[in-house]
Design a protein around this motif. Structure first.
Motif, mmCIF file in Angstrom:
data_model
loop_
_atom_site.group_PDB
_atom_site.id
_atom_site.type_symbol
_atom_site.label_atom_id
_atom_site.label_comp_id
_atom_site.label_asym_id
_atom_site.label_seq_id
_atom_site.Cartn_x
_atom_site.Cartn_y
_atom_site.Cartn_z
ATOM 1 N N ILE A 15 0.869 -1.183 0.000
ATOM 2 C CA ILE A 15 0.000 0.000 0.000
ATOM 3 C C ILE A 15 0.900 1.227 0.000
ATOM 4 O O ILE A 15 1.810 1.326 0.842
ATOM 5 C CB ILE A 15 -0.923 -0.009 1.228
ATOM 6 C CG1 ILE A 15 -1.868 -1.204 1.126
ATOM 7 C CG2 ILE A 15 -1.696 1.296 1.351
ATOM 8 C CD1 ILE A 15 -2.696 -1.439 2.344
ATOM 9 N N PRO A 16 0.699 2.151 -0.909
ATOM 10 C CA PRO A 16 1.579 3.325 -0.975
ATOM 11 C C PRO A 16 1.505 4.173 0.298
ATOM 12 O O PRO A 16 0.421 4.530 0.751
ATOM 13 C CB PRO A 16 1.039 4.116 -2.165
ATOM 14 C CG PRO A 16 0.202 3.161 -2.944
ATOM 15 C CD PRO A 16 -0.314 2.153 -1.965
ATOM 16 N N LYS A 17 2.664 4.477 0.862
ATOM 17 C CA LYS A 17 2.708 5.299 2.070
ATOM 18 C C LYS A 17 2.192 6.711 1.810
ATOM 19 O O LYS A 17 1.742 7.391 2.726
ATOM 20 C CB LYS A 17 4.121 5.344 2.633
ATOM 21 C CG LYS A 17 5.125 6.053 1.738
ATOM 22 C CD LYS A 17 6.490 6.057 2.353
ATOM 23 C CE LYS A 17 7.453 6.824 1.438
ATOM 24 N NZ LYS A 17 8.785 6.883 1.998
ATOM 25 N N GLU A 18 2.197 7.125 0.551
ATOM 26 C CA GLU A 18 1.734 8.468 0.192
ATOM 27 C C GLU A 18 0.248 8.690 0.481
ATOM 28 O O GLU A 18 -0.204 9.823 0.578
ATOM 29 C CB GLU A 18 2.037 8.752 -1.289
ATOM 30 C CG GLU A 18 3.507 8.901 -1.607
ATOM 31 C CD GLU A 18 4.274 7.574 -1.713
ATOM 32 O OE1 GLU A 18 5.515 7.618 -1.759
ATOM 33 O OE2 GLU A 18 3.629 6.492 -1.732
ATOM 34 N N SER A 38 3.246 -4.925 5.196
ATOM 35 C CA SER A 38 2.601 -4.329 6.360
ATOM 36 C C SER A 38 1.852 -3.065 5.974
ATOM 37 O O SER A 38 2.080 -2.492 4.917
ATOM 38 C CB SER A 38 3.661 -3.968 7.405
ATOM 39 O OG SER A 38 4.345 -5.104 7.819
ATOM 40 N N LEU A 39 0.978 -2.649 6.872
ATOM 41 C CA LEU A 39 0.294 -1.369 6.680
ATOM 42 C C LEU A 39 1.310 -0.250 6.876
ATOM 43 O O LEU A 39 2.098 -0.281 7.827
ATOM 44 C CB LEU A 39 -0.825 -1.210 7.709
ATOM 45 C CG LEU A 39 -1.970 -2.198 7.594
ATOM 46 C CD1 LEU A 39 -2.850 -2.126 8.844
ATOM 47 C CD2 LEU A 39 -2.801 -1.898 6.352
ATOM 48 N N PRO A 40 1.313 0.759 6.012
ATOM 49 C CA PRO A 40 2.268 1.851 6.189
ATOM 50 C C PRO A 40 1.934 2.685 7.426
ATOM 51 O O PRO A 40 0.779 3.058 7.625
ATOM 52 C CB PRO A 40 2.127 2.682 4.912
ATOM 53 C CG PRO A 40 0.950 2.176 4.188
ATOM 54 C CD PRO A 40 0.519 0.888 4.796
ATOM 55 N N GLY A 60 -0.456 -7.759 6.264
ATOM 56 C CA GLY A 60 -0.315 -8.482 7.515
ATOM 57 C C GLY A 60 0.606 -7.762 8.467
ATOM 58 O O GLY A 60 0.908 -6.585 8.297
ATOM 59 N N GLY A 61 1.056 -8.495 9.458
ATOM 60 C CA GLY A 61 1.929 -7.913 10.468
ATOM 61 C C GLY A 61 1.131 -7.199 11.537
ATOM 62 O O GLY A 61 -0.083 -7.334 11.631
ATOM 63 N N GLU A 62 1.834 -6.427 12.329
ATOM 64 C CA GLU A 62 1.202 -5.705 13.421
ATOM 65 C C GLU A 62 0.554 -4.420 12.918
ATOM 66 O O GLU A 62 0.995 -3.831 11.935
ATOM 67 C CB GLU A 62 2.233 -5.384 14.502
ATOM 68 C CG GLU A 62 2.769 -6.632 15.179
ATOM 69 C CD GLU A 62 3.674 -6.336 16.351
ATOM 70 O OE1 GLU A 62 3.787 -5.163 16.764
ATOM 71 O OE2 GLU A 62 4.272 -7.297 16.859
ATOM 72 N N ILE A 63 -0.486 -4.001 13.628
ATOM 73 C CA ILE A 63 -1.107 -2.712 13.339
ATOM 74 C C ILE A 63 -0.119 -1.646 13.816
ATOM 75 O O ILE A 63 0.321 -1.679 14.972
ATOM 76 C CB ILE A 63 -2.453 -2.556 14.093
ATOM 77 C CG1 ILE A 63 -3.395 -3.716 13.789
ATOM 78 C CG2 ILE A 63 -3.080 -1.197 13.813
ATOM 79 C CD1 ILE A 63 -4.017 -3.719 12.434
ATOM 80 N N PRO A 64 0.274 -0.700 12.945
ATOM 81 C CA PRO A 64 1.281 0.301 13.347
ATOM 82 C C PRO A 64 0.846 1.135 14.548
ATOM 83 O O PRO A 64 -0.327 1.487 14.691
ATOM 84 C CB PRO A 64 1.409 1.188 12.098
ATOM 85 C CG PRO A 64 0.931 0.356 10.966
ATOM 86 C CD PRO A 64 -0.139 -0.531 11.548
ATOM 87 N N SER A 65 1.800 1.471 15.389
ATOM 88 C CA SER A 65 1.514 2.270 16.586
ATOM 89 C C SER A 65 0.990 3.659 16.234
ATOM 90 O O SER A 65 0.278 4.270 17.037
ATOM 91 C CB SER A 65 2.759 2.384 17.460
ATOM 92 O OG SER A 65 3.805 3.044 16.759
ATOM 93 N N THR A 66 1.293 4.150 15.045
ATOM 94 C CA THR A 66 0.806 5.472 14.618
ATOM 95 C C THR A 66 -0.710 5.500 14.470
ATOM 96 O O THR A 66 -1.310 6.572 14.479
ATOM 97 C CB THR A 66 1.444 5.891 13.281
ATOM 98 O OG1 THR A 66 1.160 4.880 12.304
ATOM 99 C CG2 THR A 66 2.952 6.086 13.420
ATOM 100 N N PHE A 67 -1.332 4.327 14.385
ATOM 101 C CA PHE A 67 -2.791 4.272 14.284
ATOM 102 C C PHE A 67 -3.451 4.759 15.573
ATOM 103 O O PHE A 67 -4.648 5.008 15.598
ATOM 104 C CB PHE A 67 -3.256 2.852 13.936
ATOM 105 C CG PHE A 67 -3.156 2.501 12.480
ATOM 106 C CD1 PHE A 67 -2.099 2.928 11.694
ATOM 107 C CD2 PHE A 67 -4.131 1.736 11.882
ATOM 108 C CE1 PHE A 67 -2.014 2.599 10.358
ATOM 109 C CE2 PHE A 67 -4.068 1.391 10.538
ATOM 110 C CZ PHE A 67 -3.000 1.829 9.773
ATOM 111 N N ALA A 68 -2.678 4.931 16.622
ATOM 112 C CA ALA A 68 -3.210 5.501 17.867
ATOM 113 C C ALA A 68 -3.775 6.900 17.624
ATOM 114 O O ALA A 68 -4.641 7.363 18.362
ATOM 115 C CB ALA A 68 -2.119 5.549 18.933
#
Length: 124
Positions: A15-18, A38-40, A60-68
């Protein structure tokens, strides 16, 4: 842009980080695709987002901490994907959340105690 719906396609790759630059985004739907990786973390910049649909997206992978930072979320669907690790505690701080779907993943450990803060939930 307020709505970006890429669902029900055969998109692949990461998924593009942009997408994290779309500061006015209210809804992001990437469900039912063949994404990988992973999710950007940059998606955590979408602080106005109210709907995030990423079920069966392939990531997949962990949900990024920035999603807080996604405290305006009302709906988050993250089912049937290879998400792993512990269910993030910060989800309990999304107090506007109405619907949360986490089934069919590879999460482990207990359900966070912070989920008791989700008093607006109508569907879990």
């Amino acid at each position: 842009m307020v709505v970006l719906s890429l669902s029900h396609n055969q998109f692949s790759g990461t998924i593009p980080k942009e997408i994290g630059n779309l500061k006015e985004l209210d809804l992001l739907a990437i469900s039912s695709n063949n994404f990988s990786g992973s999710l950007p973390p940059e998606l955590g910049n979408l602080v106005k987002m109210q709907g995030l649909y990423m079920d069966s997206c392939g990531c997949g992978g962990e949900i990024p901490s920035t999603f807080a930072n996604l405290r305006e979320l009302r709906h988050m669907w993250a089912s049937d994907s290879p998400f792993s690790g512990k269910i993030p505690d910060f989800i309990g701080n999304w107090t506007k959340l109405l619907r949360l779907r986490l089934q069919g993943n590879n999460f482990e450990g207990p359900i966070p105690a912070t989920f008791s803060n989700l008093t607006s939930l109508t569907s879990l």
